[in-house]
Design an enzyme around this catalytic site. Structure first.
Site, PDB file in Angstrom:
ATOM      1  N   SER A  69     -52.349 -24.773  12.058  1.00 49.38           N
ATOM      2  CA  SER A  69     -52.946 -24.397  11.751  1.00 49.38           C
ATOM      3  C   SER A  69     -54.285 -23.468  10.680  1.00 49.38           C
ATOM      4  O   SER A  69     -54.773 -22.900  10.815  1.00 49.38           O
ATOM      5  CB  SER A  69     -51.893 -22.761  11.301  1.00 49.38           C
ATOM      6  OG  SER A  69     -50.727 -23.033  11.843  1.00 49.38           O
ATOM      7  N   LYS A  72     -57.376 -21.712  12.248  1.00 45.70           N
ATOM      8  CA  LYS A  72     -57.064 -19.880  12.043  1.00 45.70           C
ATOM      9  C   LYS A  72     -58.184 -19.716  11.482  1.00 45.70           C
ATOM     10  O   LYS A  72     -58.352 -18.562  11.676  1.00 45.70           O
ATOM     11  CB  LYS A  72     -55.497 -19.035  11.609  1.00 45.70           C
ATOM     12  CG  LYS A  72     -54.269 -19.959  13.411  1.00 45.70           C
ATOM     13  CD  LYS A  72     -53.196 -18.686  12.717  1.00 45.70           C
ATOM     14  CE  LYS A  72     -52.390 -19.343  13.987  1.00 45.70           C
ATOM     15  NZ  LYS A  72     -51.641 -20.409  13.845  1.00 45.70           N
ATOM     16  N   SER A 129     -49.585 -16.475  10.185  1.00 49.26           N
ATOM     17  CA  SER A 129     -49.588 -17.922  10.996  1.00 49.26           C
ATOM     18  C   SER A 129     -49.522 -17.936  12.376  1.00 49.26           C
ATOM     19  O   SER A 129     -48.963 -18.890  12.865  1.00 49.26           O
ATOM     20  CB  SER A 129     -49.557 -19.249  10.120  1.00 49.26           C
ATOM     21  OG  SER A 129     -50.261 -20.604  11.011  1.00 49.26           O
ATOM     22  N   LYS A 231     -55.300 -21.774   3.308  1.00 47.44           N
ATOM     23  CA  LYS A 231     -54.532 -21.369   4.538  1.00 47.44           C
ATOM     24  C   LYS A 231     -53.324 -23.350   4.684  1.00 47.44           C
ATOM     25  O   LYS A 231     -53.982 -23.825   4.782  1.00 47.44           O
ATOM     26  CB  LYS A 231     -55.518 -21.697   5.821  1.00 47.44           C
ATOM     27  CG  LYS A 231     -54.485 -22.041   6.964  1.00 47.44           C
ATOM     28  CD  LYS A 231     -53.660 -20.060   7.156  1.00 47.44           C
ATOM     29  CE  LYS A 231     -52.631 -19.772   8.990  1.00 47.44           C
ATOM     30  NZ  LYS A 231     -51.954 -20.459   8.774  1.00 47.44           N
TER      31      LYS A 231
END
Length: 421
Positions: A69, A72, A129, A231
């Site tokens: 993720s 992203k 997320s 993140k």
């Protein structure tokens, strides 16, 4: 209390290793939590000075890994581009197709045909997320997720992420979606440089969506480390990933850890790398010859790993330099050059934008918000480089430029100090 004790133990071990010349194998055995992550087959990491691009430490930093993720962050980068160019607003709607609504969790569970605002989508990507939101955004901006992923890969190449390929906007498992710790550090550094006005999104730990409070996954934001982004990510194939950035003593570092065995192991190791990076940077400023690897009691590498277009430094990667292809940072001046440079030739960059008008607007907003920091400073918008106009305050001494940037960072506003050419 436990975290405080852990830091005291770490500090004591560092001091002991200094006295022993960093050669005592027994010291390594005393801190297995620092050594075990690197033994994981999926593991890779890097520590980068955000301003200069110097790589302070790297372990398998160029090995292909699944970004999960952290993908992203690039999805958000392309959203920020659209916003900065005036081609999208925070109030615009993101409609969910049946394909988007069917994306597997983690997600917002928005039904097909329903919509959310662009601002809600940004929060959902950075904090929740949400995979369904990633697909919906990709379809809105690219027409299809496949086309949007191609745009992501193109932008990655333009930023200097030479080893990255995206095939989806979420990071959901796909054997073709690959990146490296180094490339994800390049992306982290680029998003701070190009979109400081949106970077604070990554330091937000929760948001409210339709009456429900949704909390994020990055627990390091809640520790007293100075971490303000970015993140996390996880799939079975990738292991536990994280990209973080933090500031201490006017220095910003970026840490990427990939392939952790668990959330706790990943977070603790990222914390250790960040704290050790700050310690090494501080000791270097006092004239010590020290590396992050030494501070982690790792054996010295047998030789440097050299790559074209990157510069030598230290660590296992032997300090190669992160270079942003679209806008290489100016070389840091030597101490002698800095002393010889005339006063008033330092600048503070507060953002990069697709149009000159947006860059000028950012300068107005920054001067209004930080009037004292930029009192008497000039403003300029650079000519477009790789499609971006850079907004800068000029005519500052080095001390004023660094103080102004520190003031901005204290308010979660990213900036960059630029010395005389």
């Amino acid at each position: 209390m436990l975290k405080h004790a852990r830091r005291q133990i770490l500090a004591g071990l560092i001091a002991a290793a200094t006295l022993l010349g960093f050669a005592a194998p027994a010291a390594q055995a005393q801190i297995p939590y620092l050594q075990l992550p690197a033994q994981q087959p999926k593991y890779a990491s890097i520590v980068v000075d955000a301003e200069s691009g110097e790589v302070l430490y790297g372990k398998r930093a160029d090995s292909a890994r699944y970004p999960a993720s952290i993908t992203k962050v690039m999805t958000l980068y392309l959203m920020f581009e659209q916003l900065a160019a005036g081609q999208m607003t925070l109030e615009d709607r993101v409609v969910f197709s049946p394909r988007a609504a069917a994306a597997p969790p983690t997600k917002l569970f928005v039904k097909a045909g329903d919509s959310i605002s662009v601002e809600e989508a940004m929060h959902a990507l950075a904090i929740r997320s949400a995979n369904d939101v990633a697909v919906a955004v990709a379809e809105k901006l690219g027409g299809s997720e496949a086309r949007f992923a191609a745009l992501m890969t193109l932008r990655a190449r333009e930023l200097g992420m030479d080893s990255t390929t995206f095939v989806n906007a979420s990071g959901l498992p796909d054997s073709r979606q690959l990146s490296t710790a180094r490339d994800l550090a390049v992306l982290s550094r680029a998003i701070m440089r190009d979109f400081p006005q949106y970077y604070t999104l990554f330091s937000t730990s929760q948001f409210t969506f339709r009456g429900s409070v949704i909390r994020g996954h990055n627990s390091l934001l809640r520790r007293e480390l100075g971490v303000d982004g970015l993140k996390t990510g996880y799939t079975n194939a990738s292991g536990y990933n994280i990209a973080i950035s933090g500031v201490k003593n006017n220095r910003r570092l970026i840490v990427v850890v990939l392939g952790g065995a668990s959330t706790a192991a990943r977070d603790n190791h990222a914390q250790d790398l960040l704290l050790t990076g700050f310690d090494v940077a501080d000791r270097r400023s006092r004239g010590e010859r020290i590396t992050v690897a030494q501070n982690l009691f790792e054996p010295e590498p047998t030789g440097p790993i050299m790559r074209p277009s990157r510069e030598q430094g230290d660590g296992e990667q032997d300090g190669l330099k992160i270079v942003l292809a679209t806008a290489p940072p100016p070389p840091a001046p030597t101490r002698a050059a800095a002393q010889a440079a005339p006063a008033g030739q330092w600048q503070v960059q507060v953002g990069a934008f697709k149009s000159k008008a947006l860059a000028q607007e950012q300068l107005k907003l920054s001067r209004r918000r930080f009037a004292e920091a930029f009192s008497g400073a000039g403003t300029l918008v650079t000519d477009a480089t790789a499609g971006f106009y850079r907004a800068r305050f000029s005519g500052l001494t080095e001390a004023r430029a660094r103080a102004a940037c520190e003031t901005l960072k204290a308010k979660n506003q990213a900036c960059m100090v630029i010395g005389p050419a």
